[in-house]
Motif scaffolding. Structure first.
Motif, short mmCIF file in Angstrom:
data_model
loop_
_atom_site.label_atom_id
_atom_site.label_comp_id
_atom_site.label_asym_id
_atom_site.label_seq_id
_atom_site.Cartn_x
_atom_site.Cartn_y
_atom_site.Cartn_z
N GLY A 7 24.98 58.38 11.99
CA GLY A 7 24.27 58.55 13.24
C GLY A 7 24.69 57.62 14.36
O GLY A 7 24.08 57.63 15.44
N LEU A 8 25.75 56.85 14.15
CA LEU A 8 26.13 55.82 15.13
C LEU A 8 27.38 56.16 15.93
O LEU A 8 27.86 55.32 16.70
N SER A 9 27.91 57.35 15.78
CA SER A 9 29.07 57.70 16.59
C SER A 9 28.66 57.80 18.06
O SER A 9 27.50 58.09 18.39
N LYS A 10 29.61 57.52 18.93
CA LYS A 10 29.31 57.57 20.38
C LYS A 10 28.84 58.96 20.79
O LYS A 10 27.90 59.09 21.60
N GLN A 11 29.47 60.00 20.24
CA GLN A 11 29.07 61.35 20.62
C GLN A 11 27.64 61.67 20.21
O GLN A 11 26.87 62.27 20.97
N GLU A 12 27.28 61.28 18.99
CA GLU A 12 25.91 61.54 18.52
C GLU A 12 24.89 60.82 19.39
O GLU A 12 23.84 61.37 19.73
N ARG A 13 25.19 59.58 19.74
CA ARG A 13 24.25 58.80 20.54
C ARG A 13 24.20 59.31 21.98
O ARG A 13 23.12 59.39 22.59
N SER A 14 25.35 59.68 22.52
CA SER A 14 25.37 60.21 23.89
C SER A 14 24.56 61.49 23.99
O SER A 14 23.88 61.74 25.00
N ALA A 15 24.60 62.31 22.94
CA ALA A 15 23.85 63.57 22.94
C ALA A 15 22.35 63.33 23.01
O ALA A 15 21.59 64.21 23.43
N LYS A 16 21.93 62.14 22.61
CA LYS A 16 20.50 61.78 22.67
C LYS A 16 20.19 60.90 23.88
O LYS A 16 19.09 60.34 23.98
N GLY A 17 21.17 60.74 24.76
CA GLY A 17 20.96 59.93 25.95
C GLY A 17 21.00 58.45 25.69
O GLY A 17 20.48 57.66 26.50
N GLU A 18 21.64 58.04 24.61
CA GLU A 18 21.68 56.63 24.23
C GLU A 18 23.06 56.04 24.50
O GLU A 18 24.09 56.72 24.34
N ASN A 19 23.08 54.80 24.89
CA ASN A 19 24.34 54.12 25.19
C ASN A 19 24.96 53.53 23.92
O ASN A 19 24.27 53.20 22.97
N GLY A 20 26.29 53.38 23.98
CA GLY A 20 27.00 52.72 22.91
C GLY A 20 27.22 53.61 21.70
O GLY A 20 26.65 54.70 21.58
N GLY A 21 28.08 53.15 20.83
CA GLY A 21 28.35 53.89 19.61
C GLY A 21 29.76 53.63 19.12
O GLY A 21 30.56 52.94 19.76
N ILE A 22 30.06 54.15 17.95
CA ILE A 22 31.38 53.99 17.34
C ILE A 22 32.32 55.03 17.93
O ILE A 22 32.06 56.23 17.85
N VAL A 67 28.42 59.93 2.86
CA VAL A 67 29.40 59.21 3.67
C VAL A 67 29.66 60.01 4.94
O VAL A 67 29.47 61.23 4.97
N PHE A 68 30.11 59.30 6.00
CA PHE A 68 30.11 59.93 7.32
C PHE A 68 31.43 59.78 8.09
O PHE A 68 31.48 60.16 9.26
N TYR A 69 32.48 59.28 7.45
CA TYR A 69 33.76 59.19 8.15
C TYR A 69 34.35 60.57 8.43
O TYR A 69 35.20 60.73 9.30
N GLY A 70 33.89 61.59 7.70
CA GLY A 70 34.47 62.92 7.83
C GLY A 70 33.79 63.83 8.82
O GLY A 70 34.20 64.99 8.96
N ILE A 71 32.80 63.34 9.54
CA ILE A 71 32.07 64.23 10.46
C ILE A 71 32.96 64.63 11.64
O ILE A 71 33.94 63.95 11.96
N ALA A 72 32.59 65.73 12.28
CA ALA A 72 33.42 66.29 13.36
C ALA A 72 33.64 65.30 14.51
O ALA A 72 34.66 65.33 15.19
N GLU A 73 32.66 64.42 14.72
CA GLU A 73 32.76 63.46 15.83
C GLU A 73 33.93 62.50 15.67
O GLU A 73 34.36 61.88 16.65
N TYR A 74 34.46 62.35 14.45
CA TYR A 74 35.60 61.45 14.25
C TYR A 74 36.93 62.19 14.13
O TYR A 74 37.95 61.57 13.79
N LYS A 75 36.94 63.48 14.40
CA LYS A 75 38.21 64.21 14.44
C LYS A 75 39.09 63.60 15.54
O LYS A 75 38.63 63.40 16.66
N ASP A 76 40.32 63.29 15.21
CA ASP A 76 41.27 62.64 16.11
C ASP A 76 40.86 61.20 16.44
O ASP A 76 41.43 60.58 17.34
#
Length: 256
Positions: free
Chosen positions: A90-105, A183-192
């Motif tokens: 839940g800490l990727s930048k994209q996931e957090r941005s989608a919730k209006g939150e700043n920062g992330g991996i 584990v969460f390294y494989g989620i779509a948000e980390y593609k590329d």
């Protein structure tokens, strides 16, 4: 979108936080900010992978991302890939941005690191038995390294090799036997945004093991290969900083 992420360096099993100091200094010379943290299962018997996951969240990731709103890139060395793969939920930048939150991996760098899948244990991932260079001590609850200098620092120059060797500690036996959850390294948000750095002359995790980790992860990685042993952050810190700087720039570019 222009931003300057912080490199978060996590050394692997047996290593203390200061193992990353030399590399961190090179990153700063290159204009990159960094933080680092050693894992709590180092020199603490009875602690598990889950203890490392919780410590990473409580002491590092949540303060940096949730409290300070920082964008970060994780650099995971060896065993650090095991707990971090769960801690990033839940800490990727994209996931957090989608919730209006700043920062992330914004991206992940695994350096000769474990890529667990649910149900794995560290011991299972190294073949079901301790490696020949490892010596478990049931009485103390710790696994020790028989020859740390040869295993980790064979290509590190003196006096740094000896200094680093003197800092090597035992590793909790329970961290070898505790089971990975999701584990969460494989989620779509980390593609590329997912890089694996192979070390070609690694005495701790041979290249074939690293290749197996990547293949068994079931996801695509941007694979980089460097000559040398298990600790390029000490043997070639300047060139590694240059490589990592380029990788971070690539991650940033995916958000522009």
């Amino acid at each position: 979108m222009t931003f300057a992420p912080t490199l978060v360096l996590i050394p692997g099993a047996f290593h203390v936080n200061s193992a990353m100091d030399v590399f961190g200094a090179e990153l700063e010379k290159a204009g990159l900010n960094f933080r680092s943290m050693g894992l709590v299962t180092v020199n603490h018997a009875g602690l598990t992978v889950q203890d490392d996951v919780q410590a990473l969240l409580t002491e590092l990731l949540n303060p940096l991302i949730i409290k300070e709103g920082k964008d970060i890139v994780l650099y995971l060395h060896s065993y650090a890939g095991f707990p971090a793969s769960a801690a990033i939920a839940g800490l990727s930048k994209q996931e957090r941005s989608a919730k209006g939150e700043n920062g992330g991996i914004i991206g992940l760098i695994f350096q000769s690191a474990f890529c667990p899948t649910p149900g794995d244990t560290l011991l299972k991932m190294i073949g079901g038995n301790y490696a020949p260079w490892q010596s478990p001590d049931i009485a103390t609850g710790l696994v020790h390294v028989i020859d740390p200098k040869q295993t980790f620092y064979a290509d590190v120059k003196e006096p740094l090799a000896t200094q680093a060797t003197e800092q090597i500690s035992g590793q909790s036996i329970d961290s070898f036997n505790s089971v990975s959850g999701p584990v969460f390294y494989g989620i779509a948000e980390y593609k590329d945004r997912r890089v694996y750095i192979h070390t070609s002359d690694d005495q701790a995790l041979p290249p074939f093991a690293q290749e197996m980790f990547v293949a068994n992860s079931g996801v695509e990685w941007d694979v980089r290969r460097i000559d040398g042993g298990h600790s390029p952050f000490l043997s070639e810190p300047a060139s590694l900083a240059s490589l990592v700087g380029g990788i971070v720039g690539g991650f940033v570019g995916t958000y522009e």
